[in-house]
Scaffold this motif. Structure first.
Motif, PDB file in Angstrom:
ATOM      1  N   ASN A 125       0.848  -1.072   0.053  1.00  0.00           N
ATOM      2  CA  ASN A 125       0.069  -0.121  -0.219  1.00  0.00           C
ATOM      3  C   ASN A 125       0.940   1.182  -0.024  1.00  0.00           C
ATOM      4  OD1 ASN A 125      -3.054  -0.369   0.279  1.00  0.00           O
ATOM      5  ND2 ASN A 125      -2.115  -2.119   1.523  1.00  0.00           N
ATOM      6  N   LEU A 126       2.108   1.255   0.541  1.00  0.00           N
ATOM      7  CA  LEU A 126       2.888   2.365   0.600  1.00  0.00           C
ATOM      8  C   LEU A 126       3.396   2.599  -0.774  1.00  0.00           C
ATOM      9  CD1 LEU A 126       5.212   2.140   3.863  1.00  0.00           C
ATOM     10  CD2 LEU A 126       3.509   3.762   3.065  1.00  0.00           C
ATOM     11  N   ALA A 127       3.624   1.378  -1.588  1.00  0.00           N
ATOM     12  CA  ALA A 127       4.141   1.522  -2.891  1.00  0.00           C
ATOM     13  C   ALA A 127       3.141   2.095  -3.758  1.00  0.00           C
ATOM     14  CB  ALA A 127       4.523   0.062  -3.455  1.00  0.00           C
ATOM     15  N   ALA A 128       1.936   1.603  -3.602  1.00  0.00           N
ATOM     16  CA  ALA A 128       0.919   2.052  -4.550  1.00  0.00           C
ATOM     17  C   ALA A 128       0.710   3.713  -4.075  1.00  0.00           C
ATOM     18  CB  ALA A 128      -0.439   1.623  -4.153  1.00  0.00           C
ATOM     19  N   ALA A 129       0.822   4.034  -2.791  1.00  0.00           N
ATOM     20  CA  ALA A 129       0.509   5.467  -2.510  1.00  0.00           C
ATOM     21  C   ALA A 129       1.385   6.511  -3.101  1.00  0.00           C
ATOM     22  CB  ALA A 129       0.209   5.625  -0.881  1.00  0.00           C
ATOM     23  N   LEU A 130       2.958   6.082  -2.878  1.00  0.00           N
ATOM     24  CA  LEU A 130       4.175   6.462  -3.845  1.00  0.00           C
ATOM     25  C   LEU A 130       3.813   6.608  -5.142  1.00  0.00           C
ATOM     26  CD1 LEU A 130       6.835   5.193  -1.319  1.00  0.00           C
ATOM     27  CD2 LEU A 130       6.088   7.551  -1.133  1.00  0.00           C
ATOM     28  N   ALA A 131       3.397   5.619  -5.658  1.00  0.00           N
ATOM     29  CA  ALA A 131       2.950   5.720  -7.189  1.00  0.00           C
ATOM     30  C   ALA A 131       1.909   7.004  -7.410  1.00  0.00           C
ATOM     31  CB  ALA A 131       2.899   4.535  -7.755  1.00  0.00           C
ATOM     32  N   ALA A 132       1.037   6.873  -6.563  1.00  0.00           N
ATOM     33  CA  ALA A 132      -0.085   7.620  -6.920  1.00  0.00           C
ATOM     34  C   ALA A 132       0.462   9.190  -6.434  1.00  0.00           C
ATOM     35  CB  ALA A 132      -1.344   7.568  -6.012  1.00  0.00           C
ATOM     36  N   GLU A 133       1.364   9.226  -5.868  1.00  0.00           N
ATOM     37  CA  GLU A 133       1.951  10.683  -5.533  1.00  0.00           C
ATOM     38  C   GLU A 133       2.987  11.085  -6.754  1.00  0.00           C
ATOM     39  OE1 GLU A 133       2.330  12.815  -2.535  1.00  0.00           O
ATOM     40  OE2 GLU A 133       0.653  11.835  -1.959  1.00  0.00           O
ATOM     41  N   GLY A 134       2.985  10.315  -7.888  1.00  0.00           N
ATOM     42  CA  GLY A 134       3.838  10.489  -8.910  1.00  0.00           C
ATOM     43  C   GLY A 134       5.096  10.005  -8.852  1.00  0.00           C
ATOM     44  N   LYS A 135       5.603   9.267  -7.815  1.00  0.00           N
ATOM     45  CA  LYS A 135       6.904   8.664  -7.679  1.00  0.00           C
ATOM     46  C   LYS A 135       7.222   7.359  -8.487  1.00  0.00           C
ATOM     47  CE  LYS A 135       7.972  11.942  -5.092  1.00  0.00           C
ATOM     48  NZ  LYS A 135       8.794  12.899  -5.568  1.00  0.00           N
ATOM     49  N   ARG A 136       8.245   7.152  -9.073  1.00  0.00           N
ATOM     50  CA  ARG A 136       8.587   5.985  -9.761  1.00  0.00           C
ATOM     51  C   ARG A 136       9.050   4.821  -8.800  1.00  0.00           C
ATOM     52  NH1 ARG A 136      13.071   8.821 -13.117  1.00  0.00           N
ATOM     53  NH2 ARG A 136      13.216   9.499 -11.163  1.00  0.00           N
ATOM     54  N   VAL A 137       8.224   3.729  -8.641  1.00  0.00           N
ATOM     55  CA  VAL A 137       8.194   2.871  -7.435  1.00  0.00           C
ATOM     56  C   VAL A 137       8.602   1.530  -7.764  1.00  0.00           C
ATOM     57  CG1 VAL A 137       7.079   2.311  -5.235  1.00  0.00           C
ATOM     58  CG2 VAL A 137       6.664   4.452  -6.032  1.00  0.00           C
ATOM     59  N   GLY A 138       9.299   0.951  -7.071  1.00  0.00           N
ATOM     60  CA  GLY A 138       9.692  -0.659  -7.257  1.00  0.00           C
ATOM     61  C   GLY A 138       9.176  -1.359  -5.985  1.00  0.00           C
ATOM     62  N   VAL A 139       8.963  -2.568  -5.934  1.00  0.00           N
ATOM     63  CA  VAL A 139       9.008  -3.468  -4.669  1.00  0.00           C
ATOM     64  C   VAL A 139       9.447  -4.779  -5.148  1.00  0.00           C
ATOM     65  CG1 VAL A 139       7.559  -4.955  -3.332  1.00  0.00           C
ATOM     66  CG2 VAL A 139       6.455  -2.486  -4.086  1.00  0.00           C
ATOM     67  N   LEU A 140      10.482  -5.028  -4.276  1.00  0.00           N
ATOM     68  CA  LEU A 140      11.285  -6.362  -4.203  1.00  0.00           C
ATOM     69  C   LEU A 140      10.561  -7.207  -3.055  1.00  0.00           C
ATOM     70  CD1 LEU A 140      13.374  -8.272  -4.823  1.00  0.00           C
ATOM     71  CD2 LEU A 140      15.176  -6.967  -3.729  1.00  0.00           C
ATOM     72  N   ASP A 141       9.876  -8.036  -3.364  1.00  0.00           N
ATOM     73  CA  ASP A 141       9.606  -9.058  -2.443  1.00  0.00           C
ATOM     74  C   ASP A 141      10.696 -10.104  -1.933  1.00  0.00           C
ATOM     75  OD1 ASP A 141       8.059 -11.084  -0.816  1.00  0.00           O
ATOM     76  OD2 ASP A 141       6.827 -11.573  -2.462  1.00  0.00           O
ATOM     77  N   ALA A 142      11.139  -9.591  -0.896  1.00  0.00           N
ATOM     78  CA  ALA A 142      12.508 -10.639  -0.263  1.00  0.00           C
ATOM     79  C   ALA A 142      12.002 -11.590   0.667  1.00  0.00           C
ATOM     80  CB  ALA A 142      13.445  -9.614   0.204  1.00  0.00           C
ATOM     81  N   ASP A 143      10.814 -11.523   0.814  1.00  0.00           N
ATOM     82  CA  ASP A 143      10.253 -12.596   1.711  1.00  0.00           C
ATOM     83  C   ASP A 143       9.995 -14.035   1.224  1.00  0.00           C
ATOM     84  OD1 ASP A 143       8.996 -14.061   3.719  1.00  0.00           O
ATOM     85  OD2 ASP A 143       7.494 -12.803   4.176  1.00  0.00           O
ATOM     86  N   VAL A 144      11.193 -14.616   0.811  1.00  0.00           N
ATOM     87  CA  VAL A 144      11.461 -15.699  -0.145  1.00  0.00           C
ATOM     88  C   VAL A 144      10.659 -16.951   0.434  1.00  0.00           C
ATOM     89  CG1 VAL A 144      13.289 -15.122  -0.986  1.00  0.00           C
ATOM     90  CG2 VAL A 144      13.749 -16.276   0.853  1.00  0.00           C
ATOM     91  N   TRP A 145      10.443 -16.947   1.728  1.00  0.00           N
ATOM     92  CA  TRP A 145       9.684 -18.281   2.063  1.00  0.00           C
ATOM     93  C   TRP A 145       7.948 -17.954   2.324  1.00  0.00           C
ATOM     94  CZ3 TRP A 145      14.062 -16.629   5.180  1.00  0.00           C
ATOM     95  CH2 TRP A 145      15.208 -17.341   4.715  1.00  0.00           C
ATOM     96  N   GLY A 146       7.829 -16.574   2.475  1.00  0.00           N
ATOM     97  CA  GLY A 146       6.251 -16.445   2.476  1.00  0.00           C
ATOM     98  C   GLY A 146       5.865 -15.284   1.541  1.00  0.00           C
ATOM     99  N   TYR A 147       6.381 -15.299   0.600  1.00  0.00           N
ATOM    100  CA  TYR A 147       5.934 -14.469  -0.326  1.00  0.00           C
ATOM    101  C   TYR A 147       4.516 -14.101  -0.787  1.00  0.00           C
ATOM    102  CZ  TYR A 147       5.749 -18.426  -3.437  1.00  0.00           C
ATOM    103  OH  TYR A 147       5.506 -19.599  -3.965  1.00  0.00           O
ATOM    104  N   SER A 148       4.097 -12.853  -0.664  1.00  0.00           N
ATOM    105  CA  SER A 148       2.872 -12.628  -0.737  1.00  0.00           C
ATOM    106  C   SER A 148       2.602 -11.201  -1.836  1.00  0.00           C
ATOM    107  CB  SER A 148       2.081 -12.471   0.582  1.00  0.00           C
ATOM    108  OG  SER A 148       2.575 -11.396   1.232  1.00  0.00           O
ATOM    109  N   ILE A 149       3.538 -10.653  -2.234  1.00  0.00           N
ATOM    110  CA  ILE A 149       3.558  -9.442  -2.883  1.00  0.00           C
ATOM    111  C   ILE A 149       3.011  -9.729  -4.255  1.00  0.00           C
ATOM    112  CG2 ILE A 149       5.032  -7.969  -4.152  1.00  0.00           C
ATOM    113  CD1 ILE A 149       4.461  -6.939  -1.262  1.00  0.00           C
ATOM    114  N   PRO A 150       3.186 -10.822  -4.884  1.00  0.00           N
ATOM    115  CA  PRO A 150       2.489 -11.104  -6.311  1.00  0.00           C
ATOM    116  C   PRO A 150       0.765 -10.830  -6.093  1.00  0.00           C
ATOM    117  CG  PRO A 150       4.234 -12.476  -6.123  1.00  0.00           C
ATOM    118  CD  PRO A 150       4.362 -12.018  -4.685  1.00  0.00           C
ATOM    119  N   ARG A 151       0.603 -11.574  -5.113  1.00  0.00           N
ATOM    120  CA  ARG A 151      -1.013 -11.766  -4.713  1.00  0.00           C
ATOM    121  C   ARG A 151      -1.428 -10.533  -4.642  1.00  0.00           C
ATOM    122  NH1 ARG A 151      -3.277 -12.475  -0.124  1.00  0.00           N
ATOM    123  NH2 ARG A 151      -1.701 -13.028   0.773  1.00  0.00           N
ATOM    124  N   MET A 152      -0.888  -9.647  -3.809  1.00  0.00           N
ATOM    125  CA  MET A 152      -1.357  -8.351  -3.310  1.00  0.00           C
ATOM    126  C   MET A 152      -1.253  -7.062  -4.674  1.00  0.00           C
ATOM    127  SD  MET A 152       0.228  -7.806   0.227  1.00  0.00           S
ATOM    128  CE  MET A 152      -0.532  -8.848   1.781  1.00  0.00           C
TER     129      MET A 152
END
Ligand code: ADP
Ligand code: MG
Length: 392
Positions: A125-152
């Motif tokens: 949600n922070l990533a999306a909010a920052l993007a909405a503010e016009g920022k260029r944003v990336g998210v690296l999901d480093a929770d390799v065992w419990g990855y949930s970023i793709p679904r979100m």
């Protein structure tokens, strides 16, 4: 009165409990002032919110008093970025090849002591909010065992393409570039990587992914203070650390361990986000399901800003499951408002960096090429671990 040399010798008894070396060897003794009946010592800390500041205070005082000095004044300042990097080198840290993230302005690692506190929800949600503010944003999901970023981000079952220059291109959703181990494994299958394999995969995520120009790269760390967090903090010495905690005291205690880990690897803690702080019923009744005040207490203790208190709301959970961050879907939801507020607070904290690109033309291909020339083996599949598909 003892001499400067004698004082330095005595200060070798002061061991940094995280770095396991004495403060003289670590170059953390900034200044020694010898006066009549008193000695002043200035110690440079790795982060301003250093959780073990008071331990240094006591140990330094005792060490110098042991020389028969009645009054010892201990002061603190903070190592500069270049001093921290020098410290990192002294400790034998591995670093990314120069230029790997040259076009990424700020890296923010989002961590917590334990799982289930809403770290990934906050990150997405922070990533999306920052993007909405016009920022260029990336998210690296480093929770390799419990990855949930793709679904979100609604990115199930897709594989990132590979560019002509053999870089992995992040998938994009809601204006955010996303990379996750989840893109490379069968859906919902378990990742069992550890140690060197893990290190290699994470290095690839930073080195071989075409992040392009980003204002902010958010890294969703796995819970705790294990391998991944250590590896990443070492690879990203300039990253900032954002701590997520729930309001109850136990969560705060585990979060403090994460803070200590950040100190250990010399990362600055940017601030604290308290999640799941209260629930308001439709009739307006408020319940503190997870207690109260833990986030603020932790922020006070670490001397860092409290960046937001995110209440429990059903839509925040539902939107995470539906793959569209709530900060975009319903910006007026109380949790979304808190997260947008947090995003703006975070932006305000980040120093404006002078872009190197403005001063000298950037040649992004150069460092990659020179590495392959010097170390041709790095282009071949490594025997120690799996490669992400493009490098295999
Ligand atoms: N403030 C909140 N309100 C409602 N549900 C939340 C909130 N924060 C997190 N959740 C839900 O709690 C669960 C755990 O959150 P998650 O972000 O996956 O935690 P973590 O990454 O720390 O393990 C998810 O189902 C998420 O949707
Ligand atoms: Mg998570």
């Amino acid at each position: 009165m003892p001499t400067r040399e004698e004082i330095l010798e005595a200060l070798k008894a002061v061991i940094d409990p995280e770095l396991h070396k004495d403060i003289v060897t670590l170059g953390m003794v900034r200044d020694i002032e010898i006066g009549e009946g008193r000695v002043g010592v200035t110690v440079s800390l790795t982060t301003p919110g250093c959780p073990i500041r008071s331990q240094f205070q006591t140990a330094v005082t005792n060490a110098v008093r042991g020389l028969g000095v009645p009054t010892v004044d201990v002061a603190f300042d903070v190592l500069t970025d270049s001093e921290k990097q020098a410290l990192g080198r002294k400790l034998g840290r591995t670093q990314l090849p120069e230029g790997a993230l040259a076009q990424v302005e700020h890296v923010i690692c989002v961590g917590s002591g334990k799982g289930g506190v809403g770290k990934s929800t906050v990150t997405a949600n922070l990533a999306a909010a920052l993007a909405a503010e016009g920022k260029r944003v990336g998210v690296l999901d480093a929770d390799v065992w419990g990855y949930s970023i793709p679904r979100m981000f609604g990115l199930g079952g897709q594989r990132p393409p590979v560019s002509a220059s053999r870089k992995i291109i992040p998938l994009e959703a809601h204006g955010v570039k996303v990379m996750s181990i989840g893109f490379f494994v069968e859906e919902d299958s378990a990742v069992v990587w550890r140690g060197p394999m893990l290190h290699k995969a994470l290095t690839q995520f930073l080195e071989d992914v075409d992040w392009g120009e980003l204002d902010v790269l958010l890294v969703d760390l796995p819970p705790g203070t294990g391998d991944v967090s250590m590896t990443l903090s070492q690879l990203l010495p300039e990253a900032k650390f954002l701590l997520v905690t729930t309001p109850q005291p136990t969560a705060q205690r585990v979060a403090r361990r994460a803070a200590e880990m950040a100190h250990k690897v010399s990362l600055d803690i940017a601030g604290v986000v308290e999640n799941m702080s209260g629930f308001t019923t439709p009739s307006g009744e408020r319940f503190q399901l997870f207690g109260e005040g833990g986030g603020q207490e932790l922020a006070d203790e670490l001397d860092v800003p409290m960046l937001g208190k995110v209440p429990l709301t059903m839509p925040l959970r539902a939107q995470a499951d539906a793959g569209v961050p709530l900060t975009l879907e319903d910006p007026d939801d109380p949790a979304a408002q808190a997260l947008r507020h947090t995003a703006r607070g975070l932006l305000a904290l980040l120093p404006v960096k002078l872009r190197m690109a403005a001063a000298a033309p950037v040649e992004p291909a150069a460092p990659v090429l020179s590495i392959t020339q010097v170390e041709p083996a790095s282009a071949a599949p490594a025997p120690t671990g799996p490669s992400l598909p493009m490098a295999g």
